[in-house]
Structure formats: structure tokens, C-alpha cells
Scaffold this motif. Structure first.
Motif, mmCIF file in Angstrom:
data_model
loop_
_atom_site.group_PDB
_atom_site.id
_atom_site.type_symbol
_atom_site.label_atom_id
_atom_site.label_comp_id
_atom_site.label_asym_id
_atom_site.label_seq_id
_atom_site.Cartn_x
_atom_site.Cartn_y
_atom_site.Cartn_z
ATOM 1 N N UNK A 44 -4.910 5.593 7.808
ATOM 2 C CA UNK A 44 -5.306 6.869 7.226
ATOM 3 C C UNK A 44 -4.191 7.402 6.010
ATOM 4 N N UNK A 45 -4.164 5.930 5.617
ATOM 5 C CA UNK A 45 -3.645 5.226 4.620
ATOM 6 C C UNK A 45 -4.567 5.680 2.803
ATOM 7 N N UNK A 86 -3.452 6.993 -6.538
ATOM 8 C CA UNK A 86 -4.552 7.093 -6.480
ATOM 9 C C UNK A 86 -4.681 5.289 -5.543
ATOM 10 N N UNK A 87 -5.078 6.014 -4.509
ATOM 11 C CA UNK A 87 -6.224 4.086 -3.599
ATOM 12 C C UNK A 87 -6.869 4.130 -3.021
ATOM 13 N N UNK A 88 -7.815 3.188 -3.297
ATOM 14 C CA UNK A 88 -8.792 2.847 -1.978
ATOM 15 C C UNK A 88 -9.133 1.513 -1.916
ATOM 16 N N UNK A 89 -10.241 1.782 -1.365
ATOM 17 C CA UNK A 89 -10.393 0.198 -0.829
ATOM 18 C C UNK A 89 -12.312 0.253 -1.072
ATOM 19 N N UNK A 90 -12.327 -1.321 -1.453
ATOM 20 C CA UNK A 90 -13.664 -1.508 -1.685
ATOM 21 C C UNK A 90 -13.963 -2.996 -1.273
ATOM 22 N N UNK A 91 -14.898 -3.093 0.137
ATOM 23 C CA UNK A 91 -14.944 -3.979 0.981
ATOM 24 C C UNK A 91 -16.293 -4.118 1.178
ATOM 25 N N UNK A 92 -16.218 -5.511 0.931
ATOM 26 C CA UNK A 92 -17.811 -5.761 0.838
ATOM 27 C C UNK A 92 -18.895 -6.350 1.618
ATOM 28 N N UNK A 131 0.502 -1.163 0.451
ATOM 29 C CA UNK A 131 0.041 -0.544 0.046
ATOM 30 C C UNK A 131 1.371 1.459 -0.019
ATOM 31 N N UNK A 132 2.187 1.465 0.633
ATOM 32 C CA UNK A 132 2.993 2.301 0.825
ATOM 33 C C UNK A 132 3.986 2.503 -0.490
ATOM 34 N N UNK A 133 3.620 1.488 -1.495
ATOM 35 C CA UNK A 133 4.518 1.674 -2.772
ATOM 36 C C UNK A 133 3.752 2.192 -4.014
ATOM 37 N N UNK A 134 2.143 1.635 -3.483
ATOM 38 C CA UNK A 134 2.032 2.187 -4.779
ATOM 39 C C UNK A 134 0.865 3.728 -4.126
ATOM 40 N N UNK A 135 1.382 3.720 -3.247
ATOM 41 C CA UNK A 135 -0.080 5.030 -2.521
ATOM 42 C C UNK A 135 1.502 5.799 -3.206
#
Length: 226
Positions: A140-141, A117-123, A109-113
Motif C-alpha cells: 500500500x506504500x 511520488x515513489x515507485x518500485x522498480x524490481x528485476x 519510504x514513509x519520509x520520502x512518500x
């Protein structure tokens, strides 16, 4: 361990995503064993064992869908919402005390962000997703997160991924999804994203890249080329 030939395959070779959307449960956070504890307890309440066959039916589903599946298994038609609520309460109890990041998740996540841009998509419903992200240190990430109860239809429908991409102002076809289950992969692919799978159960998953762990060195090397 995946080889470099897979990382540089035709769908990913020379490609840099405009944004990345991560699943949460079982992918970033080791919640699947915690869900298994909750599921085992609920099945036991109803006098039934819980094993790999039952786990395969529930993994990756929304709590609402899991409730309906259990209602069928328990022979309790119409009790899906009540069973869903029971399972959620058990899961919150266990996850809030025990859940931690999966191996390699924080570094990825640190490398990608730092690159896109990053997001979480959760059921998971919003209050459980908040607990999970807080417990594992990811809150905060991720400036963008979308929960299963914030869309019309949860995974395997594409709604969660479409909502996450819209919030990131990125076209789904230009985005990459990280998933650990067939349910999540179907959702991401239906939305048009390319996919990386890190199976949380032993199974063949139809993704552009399948790896054993988010700590895979070939994955990290590829991300560093973005």
C-alpha cells in the motif's frame, strides 16, 4: 557510516528529487539472504558449492539472466529457462515465509512518500514482486511498481527505471534511485537518475551517495530538507 560532506556533495547539494524509485530485493526487503538459500539449494542439486564468488555473479540479475549464468556454470547449455524456473520456485517458497523489511526501510519510504511520488522498480517477475511487497508490508506504500517481466530488458538495461519514471510523470534526470547492487546502479544511471547505494554485499559501488543502511541519520536529515 557516510559523513555529511558526501550527502551534500556536488551532485546532491541543494537538490530535491521530483520523484524517487526504489529497488526492492536487498534494498527494501531482506530477500538477498533468502535468495542465497534458494541459490545454495539449487547449486547443491547440481553438485556444486555456493559461496561469495557465485553470489557476486547472481546478485541483482533477473531470474532469466541468472538461469543463463547457472547454465554456464553447471555445464548445461540451453537449460537457462529451466534453471530460472527452478530458482524462482525455490525463492518463492523461502521469501513468502521469511522476508521482512530491511533496517530503516519503512521509515525512509514513509519520509520520502510524504514529500515526492515513489515507485518500485524490481528485476523480480511480477508474481514474486507482489509476494515480496505483500509479505513485507510495502504494497500500500507504492502506488507504482514495475517488475522485470514487464519490460523488454531488465536491469542493467535502463528500461525498468524509464518505465517507473514515466508512470510517475517525472523526467529521469530529475529523479533519485535507491539501489543495493552494481546491476541496479548501472540501470538507474543509464536511465539518467541520480543514485544512492546501500550495498548488500561488501563492495565499492559507483553512486552519488553510498551508505551502510537506510537508517543512516545523515540520509534521513537530508530527506527532511526536501
Amino acid at each position: 557510516m557516510v559523513g555529511r560532506q558526501q550527502v551534500t556533495g556536488p551532485r546532491l547539494s541543494g537538490w530535491r528529487p521530483a520523484a524517487v524509485v526504489f529497488d526492492c530485493d536487498g534494498l527494501l526487503v531482506d530477500t538477498e539472504p533468502r535468495w542465497t538459500v534458494a541459490e545454495t539449494r539449487l547449486f547443491a542439486r547440481h553438485g556444486l558449492p555456493f559461496g561469495p564468488e557465485q553470489k557476486a555473479l547472481l546478485i541483482g540479475t533477473s531470474t532469466a539472466e541468472a538461469g543463463e549464468i547457472m547454465a554456464g556454470l553447471f555445464g548445461l547449455p540451453g537449460q537457462g529457462p529451466a534453471l530460472s524456473a527452478d530458482l524462482l520456485a525455490l525463492a518463492v517458497e523461502v521469501i513468502s515465509k521469511q522476508a521482512l523489511p530491511t533496517h530503516g526501510a519503512v521509515k525512509v519510504v514513509e519520509l520520502v512518500s510524504r514529500r515526492v511520488p515513489v515507485a518500485v522498480a524490481s528485476n523480480s517477475p511480477r508474481h514474486l514482486l507482489t509476494i515480496t511487497l505483500d509479505r513485507s508490508g510495502f504494497t500500500d506504500m507504492f502506488p507504482v511498481s514495475v517488475a522485470g517481466d514487464e519490460v523488454v530488458t531488465a536491469k542493467p538495461a535502463p528500461d525498468l527505471y524509464l518505465a517507473a519514471c514515466a508512470a510517475l510523470a517525472a523526467e529521469p534526470q530529475a529523479c533519485l534511485a535507491f539501489e543495493d547492487s552494481i546491476t541496479g546502479l548501472r540501470a538507474a544511471q543509464a536511465a539518467g537518475l541520480r543514485t544512492v547505494a546501500v550495498p548488500s554485499l561488501p563492495q565499492d559501488l559507483p553512486a552519488d551517495l553510498v551508505i551502510d543502511s537506510l537508517a543512516d541519520p545523515d540520509l534521513l536529515a537530508w530527506i527532511e530538507t526536501w
